[in-house]
Write a protein that holds these residues in place. Structure first.
Motif, PDB file in Angstrom:
ATOM      1  N   PHE A   1       0.857  -1.369   0.193  1.00  0.00           N
ATOM      2  CA  PHE A   1       0.227  -0.244   0.084  1.00  0.00           C
ATOM      3  C   PHE A   1       0.901   1.403   0.204  1.00  0.00           C
ATOM      4  O   PHE A   1       1.921   1.519   0.023  1.00  0.00           O
ATOM      5  CB  PHE A   1      -0.340  -0.006   0.980  1.00  0.00           C
ATOM      6  CG  PHE A   1      -1.766  -1.736   1.436  1.00  0.00           C
ATOM      7  CD1 PHE A   1      -2.993  -1.014   1.081  1.00  0.00           C
ATOM      8  CD2 PHE A   1      -1.087  -2.743   1.566  1.00  0.00           C
ATOM      9  CE1 PHE A   1      -4.199  -2.289   1.527  1.00  0.00           C
ATOM     10  CE2 PHE A   1      -2.119  -3.329   2.068  1.00  0.00           C
ATOM     11  CZ  PHE A   1      -3.419  -3.619   1.826  1.00  0.00           C
ATOM     12  N   CYS A   2       0.458   2.335  -0.287  1.00  0.00           N
ATOM     13  CA  CYS A   2       1.654   3.444  -1.046  1.00  0.00           C
ATOM     14  C   CYS A   2       1.104   4.539  -1.233  1.00  0.00           C
ATOM     15  O   CYS A   2      -0.182   5.058  -1.392  1.00  0.00           O
ATOM     16  CB  CYS A   2       2.168   3.067  -1.848  1.00  0.00           C
ATOM     17  SG  CYS A   2       2.043   3.413  -3.279  1.00  0.00           S
ATOM     18  N   VAL A   3       1.786   5.297  -0.975  1.00  0.00           N
ATOM     19  CA  VAL A   3       1.319   7.238  -1.317  1.00  0.00           C
ATOM     20  C   VAL A   3       1.848   8.023  -2.479  1.00  0.00           C
ATOM     21  O   VAL A   3       3.324   7.792  -2.132  1.00  0.00           O
ATOM     22  CB  VAL A   3       1.025   7.734  -0.242  1.00  0.00           C
ATOM     23  CG1 VAL A   3       1.016   9.598  -0.056  1.00  0.00           C
ATOM     24  CG2 VAL A   3       0.473   7.481   1.599  1.00  0.00           C
ATOM     25  N   GLY A   4       1.490   7.735  -3.019  1.00  0.00           N
ATOM     26  CA  GLY A   4       2.148   8.954  -4.211  1.00  0.00           C
ATOM     27  C   GLY A   4       2.502   7.739  -5.617  1.00  0.00           C
ATOM     28  O   GLY A   4       2.933   6.782  -5.332  1.00  0.00           O
TER      29      GLY A   4
ATOM     30  N   SER B   1       3.454  -4.887  -8.039  1.00  0.00           N
ATOM     31  CA  SER B   1       2.551  -4.015  -7.749  1.00  0.00           C
ATOM     32  C   SER B   1       1.474  -3.982  -6.953  1.00  0.00           C
ATOM     33  O   SER B   1       1.823  -4.443  -5.859  1.00  0.00           O
ATOM     34  CB  SER B   1       1.014  -5.532  -8.601  1.00  0.00           C
ATOM     35  OG  SER B   1       0.663  -6.285  -7.537  1.00  0.00           O
ATOM     36  N   VAL B   2       0.815  -3.074  -6.771  1.00  0.00           N
ATOM     37  CA  VAL B   2       0.426  -1.884  -5.641  1.00  0.00           C
ATOM     38  C   VAL B   2      -1.225  -2.286  -5.875  1.00  0.00           C
ATOM     39  O   VAL B   2      -1.588  -2.203  -6.155  1.00  0.00           O
ATOM     40  CB  VAL B   2       0.647  -0.222  -5.436  1.00  0.00           C
ATOM     41  CG1 VAL B   2      -0.471   0.770  -4.553  1.00  0.00           C
ATOM     42  CG2 VAL B   2       2.150  -0.291  -5.723  1.00  0.00           C
ATOM     43  N   VAL B   3      -1.382  -2.912  -4.204  1.00  0.00           N
ATOM     44  CA  VAL B   3      -2.913  -3.301  -3.425  1.00  0.00           C
ATOM     45  C   VAL B   3      -4.153  -2.242  -4.147  1.00  0.00           C
ATOM     46  O   VAL B   3      -4.949  -2.080  -4.248  1.00  0.00           O
ATOM     47  CB  VAL B   3      -2.994  -4.240  -2.792  1.00  0.00           C
ATOM     48  CG1 VAL B   3      -3.943  -4.068  -1.844  1.00  0.00           C
ATOM     49  CG2 VAL B   3      -2.243  -5.068  -2.261  1.00  0.00           C
ATOM     50  N   ALA B   4      -3.204  -0.690  -3.050  1.00  0.00           N
ATOM     51  CA  ALA B   4      -4.122   0.540  -3.088  1.00  0.00           C
ATOM     52  C   ALA B   4      -2.846   1.618  -2.666  1.00  0.00           C
ATOM     53  O   ALA B   4      -1.890   1.614  -2.618  1.00  0.00           O
ATOM     54  CB  ALA B   4      -4.797   0.314  -2.284  1.00  0.00           C
ATOM     55  N   SER B   5      -3.821   2.636  -3.740  1.00  0.00           N
ATOM     56  CA  SER B   5      -2.075   3.467  -2.605  1.00  0.00           C
ATOM     57  C   SER B   5      -3.711   5.019  -2.436  1.00  0.00           C
ATOM     58  O   SER B   5      -5.190   4.638  -3.326  1.00  0.00           O
ATOM     59  CB  SER B   5      -1.734   4.433  -4.830  1.00  0.00           C
ATOM     60  OG  SER B   5      -2.550   4.671  -5.552  1.00  0.00           O
ATOM     61  N   ALA B   6      -2.952   5.632  -2.928  1.00  0.00           N
ATOM     62  CA  ALA B   6      -3.704   6.999  -2.669  1.00  0.00           C
ATOM     63  C   ALA B   6      -3.091   8.587  -2.880  1.00  0.00           C
ATOM     64  O   ALA B   6      -1.396   8.628  -2.177  1.00  0.00           O
ATOM     65  CB  ALA B   6      -4.008   7.384  -1.147  1.00  0.00           C
ATOM     66  N   ASN B   7      -3.286   9.588  -2.890  1.00  0.00           N
ATOM     67  CA  ASN B   7      -2.715  10.793  -2.763  1.00  0.00           C
ATOM     68  C   ASN B   7      -1.734  11.782  -1.656  1.00  0.00           C
ATOM     69  O   ASN B   7      -0.966  12.335  -1.602  1.00  0.00           O
ATOM     70  CB  ASN B   7      -3.186  12.151  -3.388  1.00  0.00           C
ATOM     71  CG  ASN B   7      -3.451  11.683  -5.175  1.00  0.00           C
ATOM     72  OD1 ASN B   7      -2.996  11.245  -5.774  1.00  0.00           O
ATOM     73  ND2 ASN B   7      -4.464  12.174  -5.990  1.00  0.00           N
TER      74      ASN B   7
END
Length: 220
Positions: free
Chosen positions: A74-77, A90-96
């Motif tokens: 999970f990551c930001v940006g 790969s990324v499961v979920a991301s946000a700003n």
């Protein structure tokens, strides 16, 4: 001619976005990043949270054995996401933002246990939100941030900030006065608000978008 100060040394193509718009530019590194030799006593969970590229670099540099394991990340940006993908994941979920990611985890992944890979000056929002919702989270500091304060005997039309630590470093020896603080995201803007209300926040948390906001304002 307007002049900007970047609190990070920019890549050549990033500099040209500014200079080709008839805007002056000075730049320096307001902070330095060092990677720790960290250790975690408990087993490392499969669900990892990264809020910066430095966290990704620090973790996979110190724990290369995890490049062969199945991980949920999970990551930001966008830049953080790209750094993760460079390591084959790969990324499961991301946000700003950290806050946005925290609430996404609360709403969709609350049953999981997490490890937050962070720096020495990490923000409180994400771990506080998860803990308040009784979501299991451990932290591992995989890099350190050192401030490099530098005095500038002049004012700038705008100062480009890419982290709360960059704001802290610049403002240790300088006043923002009439300068516009161009900030990469809301957490950086929150730090800048301790020193000025003259703030413009990037639409997306990227260096390029910070530059775009400044160019929009000052392009000849």
């Amino acid at each position: 001619m307007a002049t900007l100060l970047s609190t990070k040394i920019l890549a050549e193509n990033q500099k040209q976005l500014i200079l080709n718009s008839g805007i002056g530019l000075l730049e320096y590194d307001a902070i330095s990043i060092g990677f720790d030799n960290s250790s975690l006593d408990a087993p490392i969970p499969r669900n990892l949270i990264f809020t910066s590229q430095n966290g990704v670099k620090g973790f996979f540099t110190q724990y290369p054995e995890f490049q062969t394991r199945e991980l949920n990340i999970f990551c930001v940006g966008d830049k953080t996401k790209l750094e993760i993908e460079k390591n084959g994941y790969s990324v499961v979920a991301s946000a700003n933002s950290s806050k946005e990611l925290a609430y996404k985890i609360v709403n969709e992944y609350s049953e999981k246990q997490f490890l937050y890979l962070c720096g020495s000056k990490r923000r409180e929002e994400l771990p506080e939100i998860l803990k308040s919702e009784n979501i299991a989270i451990q932290e591992l500091k995989v890099y350190t941030t050192t401030l490099n304060p530098k005095k500038f005997n002049r004012n700038f039309d705008g100062v480009l900030f890419f982290s709360p630590s960059g704001v802290q470093s610049y403002c240790k020896k300088n006043e923002l006065n009439s300068s516009v603080a161009f900030c990469i995201g809301e957490t950086t803007a929150a730090e800048a608000k301790n020193h000025t209300q003259n703030i413009i926040v990037a639409n997306k948390p990227s260096i390029e978008n910070v530059i775009v906001q400044a160019v929009k304002k000052y392009k000849i």
